[in-house]
Design a protein around this motif. Structure first.
Motif, PDB file in Angstrom:
ATOM      1  N   GLN A 144       0.842  -1.186   0.000  1.00 21.40           N
ATOM      2  CA  GLN A 144       0.000   0.000   0.000  1.00 21.40           C
ATOM      3  C   GLN A 144       0.880   1.239   0.000  1.00 21.40           C
ATOM      4  O   GLN A 144       2.042   1.189   0.387  1.00 21.40           O
ATOM      5  N   ASP A 146       1.289   4.228   2.060  1.00 16.56           N
ATOM      6  CA  ASP A 146       0.896   4.640   3.406  1.00 16.56           C
ATOM      7  C   ASP A 146       1.353   6.060   3.707  1.00 16.56           C
ATOM      8  O   ASP A 146       2.535   6.393   3.496  1.00 16.56           O
ATOM      9  N   THR A 152      -0.698   4.099  11.892  1.00 12.28           N
ATOM     10  CA  THR A 152      -0.632   3.377  10.617  1.00 12.28           C
ATOM     11  C   THR A 152      -0.371   1.887  10.811  1.00 12.28           C
ATOM     12  O   THR A 152      -1.004   1.050  10.173  1.00 12.28           O
TER      13      THR A 152
END
Length: 230
Positions: A144, A146, A152
């Motif tokens: 991903q 991020d 996170t």
């Protein structure tokens, strides 16, 4: 075992290596980049001359498959395809984030059996391309983009030790700020570390279509207008 020409250009580092029977027998690296356009052709010529002089035939070409620098990945892929066409070789793509885990595991830098690995490629500001693996390189969370803050990776950090590394990791550590977060410094994607993953793909007969393969950029390239000098 196989003889593989390994090409890595996903970050500012440009590197080329030749592996034979599970060992690196030729290696060239430039860490002063990004100088891929200038250095890659020279490194590849030297690698081909080395193998030709020693009568070592290649079985495949492995190239960094992304994510990473759009320009770097494109240059590396173009070179790899050209060699595959010219020498009738098979093409292997090695994911950049998986590659980052290889030196961490080989050097046994992570003592805990339950530890997780989070390789990171710098994107911009507090954004990184990241993936989560366990110690066996089983994917825990897919790649991903991020934007990193304290929450996170909290779901993983609350379970146990998590090791962050790659050229996007250092800038994120202050934001992550968790007792289970550990930084492994000076980990880069290098051609000399590609062969374990490349040989695994050969064993699985996992090859790319030379004509249609494109790297995994994760994000579309966006061209920016140059700043006015006056």
């Amino acid at each position: 075992m196989s003889v593989i020409l390994n090409i890595e250009t996903s970050t500012n580092v440009c590197s080329v290596a030749v592996s034979q029977n599970g060992e690196c027998i030729f290696n060239k690296e430039d860490h002063s980049g990004p100088n891929h356009a200038e250095q890659l052709g020279q490194f590849v010529d030297e690698a081909l001359s080395f193998t030709d002089n020693h009568a070592i035939p290649f079985d495949a070409v492995a190239v960094s498959g992304g994510p990473g620098s759009y320009t770097g990945l494109r240059i590396g892929t173009s070179m790899a395809k050209g060699i595959c066409y010219g020498r009738s070789l098979k093409l292997i793509a090695v994911p950049t984030l998986e590659l980052l885990c290889v030196p961490v595991l080989l050097k046994e830098l992570i003592p805990e059996e339950n530890a997780l690995l989070v390789p990171m490629i710098d994107a911009r500001r507090m954004e990184v391309y990241a993936q989560v693996f366990d110690r066996s390189l089983k994917e825990i969370r897919p790649i991903q983009a991020d934007v990193v803050d304290a929450d996170t990776y909290k779901e993983y950090l609350d379970r146990g030790p998590v090791y962050f590394f790659g050229n996007g990791a250092a800038k994120c550590m202050e934001a992550i700020n968790h007792p289970n977060a550990h930084l492994v410094p000076n980990i880069e994607p290098l051609a000399k570390n590609m062969f374990p993953l490349a040989e695994k793909r050969i064993a699985e007969e996992h090859y790319e279509d030379v004509a249609y393969f494109v790297p995994f950029y994760l994000k579309d390239f966006v061209a920016k207008k140059p700043k006015k000098l006056l």
